[in-house]
Design an enzyme around this catalytic site. Sequence first.
Site, PDB file in Angstrom:
ATOM      1  N   LYS A 131      26.303  31.080  38.381  1.00 43.18           N
ATOM      2  CA  LYS A 131      26.103  32.373  37.711  1.00 43.18           C
ATOM      3  C   LYS A 131      26.000  33.556  38.676  1.00 43.18           C
ATOM      4  O   LYS A 131      25.458  34.601  38.330  1.00 43.18           O
ATOM      5  CB  LYS A 131      24.864  32.375  36.790  1.00 43.18           C
ATOM      6  N   ARG A 212      23.014  36.223  44.060  1.00 40.08           N
ATOM      7  CA  ARG A 212      22.735  37.358  43.182  1.00 40.08           C
ATOM      8  C   ARG A 212      21.224  37.388  42.927  1.00 40.08           C
ATOM      9  O   ARG A 212      20.556  36.347  43.086  1.00 40.08           O
ATOM     10  CB  ARG A 212      23.490  37.071  41.882  1.00 40.08           C
ATOM     11  N   LYS A 336      32.422  35.225  31.180  1.00 34.91           N
ATOM     12  CA  LYS A 336      31.953  35.956  32.367  1.00 34.91           C
ATOM     13  C   LYS A 336      31.636  37.389  31.934  1.00 34.91           C
ATOM     14  O   LYS A 336      32.496  38.071  31.364  1.00 34.91           O
ATOM     15  CB  LYS A 336      33.024  35.992  33.459  1.00 34.91           C
ATOM     16  N   ARG A 338      28.887  38.101  29.975  1.00 31.79           N
ATOM     17  CA  ARG A 338      28.309  38.048  28.612  1.00 31.79           C
ATOM     18  C   ARG A 338      27.175  39.069  28.503  1.00 31.79           C
ATOM     19  O   ARG A 338      26.442  39.275  29.476  1.00 31.79           O
ATOM     20  CB  ARG A 338      27.654  36.689  28.364  1.00 31.79           C
ATOM     21  N   PRO A 339      26.958  39.603  27.304  1.00 27.03           N
ATOM     22  CA  PRO A 339      25.756  40.431  27.153  1.00 27.03           C
ATOM     23  C   PRO A 339      24.518  39.562  27.357  1.00 27.03           C
ATOM     24  O   PRO A 339      24.495  38.406  26.920  1.00 27.03           O
ATOM     25  CB  PRO A 339      25.846  40.912  25.698  1.00 27.03           C
TER      26      PRO A 339
END
Length: 373
Positions: A131, A212, A336, A338-339
């Site tokens: 992710k 991230r 990819k 996504r809210p």
Amino acid sequence: MDVRNIIWRFRRKIFFFGCISFVFFLFYMETCTDSNSSQKPGLMPLKTMAINRRISNLRFNKSIELGWDELMDRQKSRSRLTEGGGVVSSSLDSEDSNEKLNRKGSKKRNRKRTTDFMRRLPQAIIIGVKKCGTRALLEYLRLHPKVVAPGPEIHFFDRSYNKGLEWYRKQMPKSLPEQVTVEKSPSYFITPGVPQRIKNMSSSVKLLLAVRDPVQRAISDHAQSLSNGKIRTLEERVMKETNKREVDPESYIVKIGMYARHYRQWLVHFPKSQILLVSGEELVTDPAKVMADVQKFLNLEEVINEDYFFFNETKGFPCLKRDPNEAVPKCLDGSKGRPHPNVDPVVLETLRRYYKPLNEEFYKLVGTDFHWS
Ligand SMILES: Nc1ncnc2c1ncn2[C@@H]1O[C@H](COP(=O)(O)OS(=O)(=O)O)[C@@H](OP(=O)(O)O)[C@H]1O
């Protein structure tokens, strides 16, 4: 002999010479497609380059439109059955496993041309983090003419190691010697034993690690679970059952974000210089800059620049152009970007506080401050 007879004989001769010329033509074509043909330098490379380009175009479109990760996600429960399958059948303990496997293949078919346009073990691997933009990184890389990559995640080193290196090689697309084969399987980063296995395949393989903000990563992971029909809240997943105000360090999605801990496992087997850190945030805000670093790291000519990206305001992400003149850029599929679901601010704050010291530790270890919240 009358005139009709002469014409008839003449026609037969033309037919006969026509057949011979056709046979010669076929023979000529055959020699052109043989990479051993030393009389026609350049013919084979051009031909294979064209084929390769077509294949990689097809794969590019397929992986972007079909969304490999989404498909793989659905198959995960099935493939988990093979996870930890145990026996290690083949691990060629050398830098050039490719060479050894090639020789094996060549012997079998006794044709030198297999060493030109053939499947090769990856020379670079995107090892994680889940992710953090691993798909975007791979698709950006595949824009480069010297990069080939399989569409789906292979998960060889964590789930299919018992199938052996030859199986792994066969999952790779065909490439030319000057091309770089890249694979991505994000769970490699957190799976014990994987660094050693990768080193057994090649001690010179280059590793790419996208990272991230671990809080955003956890929310993204949770959003994926929700879209797969899971119903537990983020709070239920990351907080201790006994104390809802404390983060559960044993929670799966919390553990993935403990980057320093996992990274140390890799440092046992690989020098820092062999692991390129890629900022997941920069993959979105400045893909061209990231790609400049990545291409340098992989010793590739800098081809992919800002002309290959188009920021799609609606999607909120960069979309990709197969070539800079392409009119309609392609965005990654719906899995990819996504809210994200709304998260209880208390849970968010608790997660932030939890990760703060772990992030500091990671910054120190890698020598880069990512300025995560
Ligand atoms: N260009 C572009 N388009 C779409 N999405 C992009 C892009 N660049 C980076 N990202 C971010 O990638 C996040 C998904 O990460 P991964 O590809 O590593 O996910 S996975 O582990 O393979 O499932 C995904 O996370 P979410 O936004 O939470 O869905 C994105 O933030």
